[in-house]
Design a protein around this motif. Structure first.
Motif, PDB file in Angstrom:
ATOM      1  N   CYS A 124       3.263  -6.849  -0.731  1.00 21.35           N
ATOM      2  CA  CYS A 124       1.571  -6.029  -0.027  1.00 21.35           C
ATOM      3  C   CYS A 124       0.953  -6.819  -1.020  1.00 21.35           C
ATOM      4  O   CYS A 124       0.781  -6.460  -2.580  1.00 21.35           O
ATOM      5  CB  CYS A 124       1.691  -4.813  -0.271  1.00 21.35           C
ATOM      6  SG  CYS A 124       0.014  -4.275   0.526  1.00 21.35           S
ATOM      7  N   ALA A 150      -1.594  -6.015  11.660  1.00 18.16           N
ATOM      8  CA  ALA A 150      -3.239  -6.226  10.696  1.00 18.16           C
ATOM      9  C   ALA A 150      -2.204  -6.714   9.694  1.00 18.16           C
ATOM     10  O   ALA A 150      -3.203  -7.548   9.130  1.00 18.16           O
ATOM     11  CB  ALA A 150      -4.446  -5.223  11.008  1.00 18.16           C
ATOM     12  N   CYS A 151      -0.851  -6.834   9.129  1.00 20.65           N
ATOM     13  CA  CYS A 151      -0.564  -7.517   7.693  1.00 20.65           C
ATOM     14  C   CYS A 151      -0.441  -8.143   7.596  1.00 20.65           C
ATOM     15  O   CYS A 151       0.730  -8.629   8.369  1.00 20.65           O
ATOM     16  CB  CYS A 151       0.493  -5.794   7.656  1.00 20.65           C
ATOM     17  SG  CYS A 151       1.299  -6.473   5.753  1.00 20.65           S
ATOM     18  N   GLY A 152      -1.445  -9.286   6.945  1.00 21.89           N
ATOM     19  CA  GLY A 152      -1.373 -10.691   6.744  1.00 21.89           C
ATOM     20  C   GLY A 152       0.383 -10.535   6.136  1.00 21.89           C
ATOM     21  O   GLY A 152       1.169 -12.091   6.850  1.00 21.89           O
ATOM     22  N   VAL A 201      -8.001  -0.823  10.937  1.00 20.68           N
ATOM     23  CA  VAL A 201      -7.562  -1.159  12.462  1.00 20.68           C
ATOM     24  C   VAL A 201      -7.164   0.167  13.020  1.00 20.68           C
ATOM     25  O   VAL A 201      -6.409   0.562  13.750  1.00 20.68           O
ATOM     26  CB  VAL A 201      -6.608  -2.505  12.246  1.00 20.68           C
ATOM     27  CG1 VAL A 201      -7.581  -3.103  12.190  1.00 20.68           C
ATOM     28  CG2 VAL A 201      -5.017  -1.443  11.852  1.00 20.68           C
ATOM     29  N   GLU A 214      -4.975  -5.377   0.494  1.00 22.46           N
ATOM     30  CA  GLU A 214      -6.127  -6.179   0.564  1.00 22.46           C
ATOM     31  C   GLU A 214      -6.876  -4.828   1.775  1.00 22.46           C
ATOM     32  O   GLU A 214      -7.579  -5.076   2.616  1.00 22.46           O
ATOM     33  CB  GLU A 214      -5.475  -7.410   1.727  1.00 22.46           C
ATOM     34  CG  GLU A 214      -5.374  -8.234   0.922  1.00 22.46           C
ATOM     35  CD  GLU A 214      -4.993 -10.050   0.814  1.00 22.46           C
ATOM     36  OE1 GLU A 214      -4.222  -9.446   2.645  1.00 22.46           O
ATOM     37  OE2 GLU A 214      -4.686 -11.004   1.210  1.00 22.46           O
ATOM     38  N   GLU A 215      -6.094  -4.436   2.621  1.00 22.60           N
ATOM     39  CA  GLU A 215      -6.211  -2.665   2.786  1.00 22.60           C
ATOM     40  C   GLU A 215      -6.818  -2.979   4.001  1.00 22.60           C
ATOM     41  O   GLU A 215      -7.833  -2.481   5.207  1.00 22.60           O
ATOM     42  CB  GLU A 215      -7.530  -2.307   2.565  1.00 22.60           C
ATOM     43  CG  GLU A 215      -7.400  -2.001   0.932  1.00 22.60           C
ATOM     44  CD  GLU A 215      -8.682  -1.090   0.148  1.00 22.60           C
ATOM     45  OE1 GLU A 215      -9.146  -0.176   1.247  1.00 22.60           O
ATOM     46  OE2 GLU A 215      -8.237  -0.836  -0.901  1.00 22.60           O
ATOM     47  N   HIS A 216      -5.632  -4.435   4.734  1.00 22.64           N
ATOM     48  CA  HIS A 216      -5.813  -4.693   6.498  1.00 22.64           C
ATOM     49  C   HIS A 216      -6.051  -3.665   7.739  1.00 22.64           C
ATOM     50  O   HIS A 216      -6.405  -3.749   8.709  1.00 22.64           O
ATOM     51  CB  HIS A 216      -5.982  -5.665   6.629  1.00 22.64           C
ATOM     52  CG  HIS A 216      -6.672  -7.266   6.131  1.00 22.64           C
ATOM     53  ND1 HIS A 216      -6.039  -8.679   6.360  1.00 22.64           N
ATOM     54  CD2 HIS A 216      -7.371  -7.201   4.755  1.00 22.64           C
ATOM     55  CE1 HIS A 216      -6.780  -9.688   5.323  1.00 22.64           C
ATOM     56  NE2 HIS A 216      -7.029  -8.923   4.745  1.00 22.64           N
ATOM     57  N   CYS A 217      -4.600  -2.969   7.019  1.00 23.29           N
ATOM     58  CA  CYS A 217      -4.184  -1.845   7.829  1.00 23.29           C
ATOM     59  C   CYS A 217      -5.009  -0.400   7.943  1.00 23.29           C
ATOM     60  O   CYS A 217      -5.480  -0.036   9.095  1.00 23.29           O
ATOM     61  CB  CYS A 217      -2.933  -1.420   7.351  1.00 23.29           C
ATOM     62  SG  CYS A 217      -3.368  -1.336   5.515  1.00 23.29           S
ATOM     63  N   CYS A 258      -1.573  -1.876  12.812  1.00 27.70           N
ATOM     64  CA  CYS A 258      -1.428  -1.717  11.867  1.00 27.70           C
ATOM     65  C   CYS A 258      -0.270  -3.212  10.730  1.00 27.70           C
ATOM     66  O   CYS A 258      -0.660  -4.219  10.177  1.00 27.70           O
ATOM     67  CB  CYS A 258      -1.422  -0.362  10.489  1.00 27.70           C
ATOM     68  SG  CYS A 258       0.215   0.109  10.817  1.00 27.70           S
TER      69      CYS A 258
END
Length: 77
Positions: free
Chosen positions: A43, A22-24, A52, A46-49, A19
């Motif tokens: 934050c 993956a966190c931009g 994954v 975007e829920e990218h975490c 995570c």
């Protein structure tokens, strides 16, 4: 103002670091063997975490944020 933020379940997190990677915005990090949201103000919600996380340890929730809108600094109330 409310913000949609990730919440990490300490009982499920195995500290795989996926995570964090993956966190931009870079608002997640590992502390004491668990992933934590250390800077909710940056934050992007975007829920990218979430996808994954192999441990299903991250959920999203609404939090009340306080701050100074003119300078863009926010913190969880």
């Amino acid at each position: 103002m409310e913000k949609w933020l990730p919440v990490i379940d300490a009982g499920k997190c195995t500290c795989c670091n996926l995570c964090v990677e993956a966190c931009g915005p870079g608002c997640l990090r590992v502390e004491n063997g668990i992933a934590v949201l250390f800077d909710p103000g940056i934050c992007g919600s975007e829920e990218h975490c979430i996808p994954v996380c192999k441990d299903d340890a991250i959920k999203m929730a609404w939090f009340l944020m306080r701050g100074n809108q003119r300078i863009g600094k926010w913190r969880v109330s």
